[in-house]
Write an enzyme that holds these catalytic residues in place. Structure first.
Site, PDB file in Angstrom:
ATOM      1  N   ASN A 151     -19.800  -9.277   8.400  1.00 28.55           N
ATOM      2  CA  ASN A 151     -20.445 -10.691   8.167  1.00 28.55           C
ATOM      3  C   ASN A 151     -20.485 -11.091   6.876  1.00 28.55           C
ATOM      4  O   ASN A 151     -21.484 -11.661   6.247  1.00 28.55           O
ATOM      5  CB  ASN A 151     -22.154 -10.354   8.553  1.00 28.55           C
ATOM      6  N   ARG A 156     -16.666 -14.128  -0.980  1.00 24.60           N
ATOM      7  CA  ARG A 156     -17.591 -13.211  -1.325  1.00 24.60           C
ATOM      8  C   ARG A 156     -17.146 -11.811  -1.408  1.00 24.60           C
ATOM      9  O   ARG A 156     -17.644 -10.813  -2.274  1.00 24.60           O
ATOM     10  CB  ARG A 156     -18.728 -13.388  -0.461  1.00 24.60           C
ATOM     11  N   ARG A 210     -24.480  -3.015   2.808  1.00 24.79           N
ATOM     12  CA  ARG A 210     -23.120  -2.172   3.072  1.00 24.79           C
ATOM     13  C   ARG A 210     -22.793  -1.247   1.753  1.00 24.79           C
ATOM     14  O   ARG A 210     -21.994  -0.217   2.091  1.00 24.79           O
ATOM     15  CB  ARG A 210     -21.972  -3.189   2.432  1.00 24.79           C
ATOM     16  N   LYS A 266     -13.907  -3.306  14.892  1.00 25.30           N
ATOM     17  CA  LYS A 266     -12.927  -4.391  14.338  1.00 25.30           C
ATOM     18  C   LYS A 266     -12.712  -3.830  12.965  1.00 25.30           C
ATOM     19  O   LYS A 266     -11.296  -3.926  12.560  1.00 25.30           O
ATOM     20  CB  LYS A 266     -14.037  -5.733  13.995  1.00 25.30           C
ATOM     21  N   PRO A 283      -6.825  -6.898  15.424  1.00 24.03           N
ATOM     22  CA  PRO A 283      -8.309  -6.966  15.316  1.00 24.03           C
ATOM     23  C   PRO A 283      -8.938  -8.323  16.013  1.00 24.03           C
ATOM     24  O   PRO A 283      -8.600  -9.263  15.949  1.00 24.03           O
ATOM     25  CB  PRO A 283      -8.466  -7.114  13.851  1.00 24.03           C
ATOM     26  N   ASP A 285     -12.493 -10.470  16.777  1.00 24.70           N
ATOM     27  CA  ASP A 285     -13.890 -10.839  16.528  1.00 24.70           C
ATOM     28  C   ASP A 285     -13.956 -12.225  17.597  1.00 24.70           C
ATOM     29  O   ASP A 285     -13.081 -12.680  18.163  1.00 24.70           O
ATOM     30  CB  ASP A 285     -14.133 -11.070  15.209  1.00 24.70           C
ATOM     31  N   HIS A 287     -14.250 -15.066  16.472  1.00 22.22           N
ATOM     32  CA  HIS A 287     -13.281 -16.127  16.069  1.00 22.22           C
ATOM     33  C   HIS A 287     -12.084 -15.967  16.888  1.00 22.22           C
ATOM     34  O   HIS A 287     -11.411 -17.057  17.434  1.00 22.22           O
ATOM     35  CB  HIS A 287     -12.927 -15.895  14.505  1.00 22.22           C
ATOM     36  N   PHE A 336      -4.296 -16.271  12.698  1.00 21.89           N
ATOM     37  CA  PHE A 336      -5.845 -16.313  12.307  1.00 21.89           C
ATOM     38  C   PHE A 336      -5.553 -17.056  10.954  1.00 21.89           C
ATOM     39  O   PHE A 336      -6.744 -17.941  10.585  1.00 21.89           O
ATOM     40  CB  PHE A 336      -6.127 -14.843  11.791  1.00 21.89           C
TER      41      PHE A 336
END
Length: 400
Positions: A151, A156, A210, A266, A283, A285, A287, A336
């Protein structure tokens, strides 16, 4: 320490085989730093490179890269001055590392031609997004970096990984830039992150939930495989064990990764693809689901967020492997990247993608992967290494 006077080595390598501006900024690795190089330096004038330099701190050196249309230039900075003879030996090791890290044994032009013949969507973006290949990273660093990716977005994650290194890994050396010293920290080993106080410190640095995942994963590795270095070794036993997953089947290696805290399907698949030699792994997700629905006639409704069930995940993976073949994960990485907001003008201008924290959303209707888009583009078989800052800088990051 200054880079002035260092001798740069060169490797013939066209941009269609490797574009540093894309590969190092598309969310695979998060520790490469970008530096502007003035055009007044003699080696810059001679090499005609992009005006940008990329640096990465390893355990015993900082690797510096520059690039022009036909050549990759590299040099290493070490904690202490070495004799010319020893430097040659050390630079030979750097070249060996570069070939392995960028997987230069893989001919990217052949793969692009194969994918373009199989897939009209890929064919529509292959020229603008040439030179994007999957890195072969250190599995330990790759694992922790993608636990951070849950997430999250590229900007970041980059800041989090930088904080992790500064807090838990002593600097190897400093390099002077414009009169200011910059400290270079390697990635910390598992033992440095396994202690009981690590999670609290990471929370104070903004890692959120995390923090516990990172500490627990490091602790699991150290408790099971140990941390004592063998004589002459610089890699901890738990890191060595992670590297042995490369010899396992995809299913076996994935099963081992899923045992760690904070690792779902993922994250496990990102590690399998980017550090464990499982080139067919895609991978997935929401998206990627949206790309499949919009451009590959996958059943579903674009615009609605899908619940990523195990069944849906497998269906999407199977579809892309059927479409792209044994290197499906590599093709996925290019598509991607093409759909990231920070790459909206990549290949059309001299901008270098500059991911920053912000919205965690992909490009919508202006997606560059749309076949037959009416938007005018400058087609260029050799995308520039990049200059300036991208106009669309907000980047999303893959979810767990």
């Amino acid at each position: 320490m200054s880079l002035t006077g260092l001798r740069w080595q060169t490797l013939p390598l066209p941009l269609v085989q490797l574009s540093l501006a894309a590969v190092l900024k598309c969310g695979q690795s998060f520790r490469w730093t970008t530096h502007t190089v003035t055009g007044t330096e003699p080696e810059v004038k001679e090499s005609n490179h992009s005006g940008y330099e990329y640096r990465l701190c390893l355990s015993d050196r900082v690797v510096c890269l520059r690039q022009n249309a036909t050549t990759l230039s590299y040099c290493s900075v070490f904690p202490k001055l070495e004799s010319p003879e020893k430097r040659l030996l050390l630079e030979a090791k750097t070249l060996e590392w570069l070939k392995d890290y960028f997987q230069l044994d893989v001919d990217l032009e052949i793969l692009y031609k194969d994918w373009a013949g199989r897939d009209e969507v890929f064919a529509s973006v292959q020229n603008r997004f040439a030179g994007i290949r999957v890195l072969r990273q250190d599995p330990w660093e790759n694992l922790i970096s993608f636990i951070c990716s849950s997430n999250n977005n590229i900007g970041r994650i980059t800041k989090m990984v930088s904080s992790l290194c500064k807090e838990f890994s002593p600097a190897v050396l400093t390099i002077t830039n414009d009169g200011e010293e910059e400290f270079y920290h390697p990635f910390p080993p598992p033992s440095a992150l396994a202690g009981p106080g690590v999670a609290a410190k990471l929370r104070s640095l903004g890692f959120g939930y995390r923090a516990e995942y990172i500490q627990r994963t490091a602790s699991m590795l150290v408790d099971t495989h140990g941390s004592k270095l063998k004589l002459g070794e610089t890699t901890e036993p738990s890191e060595v064990w992670l590297q042995t997953l490369r010899q396992m089947s995809t299913e076996q290696a994935r099963e081992e990764l899923l045992k760690f805290a904070g690792v779902g399907r993922k994250v496990a698949d990102c590690v399998l693809l980017m550090s464990l030699d499982k080139r067919e792994v895609v991978p997935v997700d929401t998206h990627v689901y949206q790309i499949a629905v919009k451009h590959y006639k996958f059943r579903g409704t674009s615009g609605k967020k899908a619940t990523m069930t195990p069944k849906l995940y497998e269906e999407l993976t199977s579809k892309f492997v059927t479409c792209w073949g044994d290197h499906a994960g590599w093709a996925h990485t290019i598509l991607f990247t093409a759909d990231l907001k920070s790459f909206a003008t990549y290949g059309e201008t001299d901008d270098v993608p500059t991911p920053e924290s912000g919205q965690n959303t992909p490009k919508a209707e202006t997606s560059s992967v749309v076949p037959g888009s009416k938007r005018k583009r400058k087609r260029n078989s050799s995308p520039p290494a990049g200059r300036g800052r991208a106009s669309a800088r907000q980047t999303r990051r893959r979810e767990t």
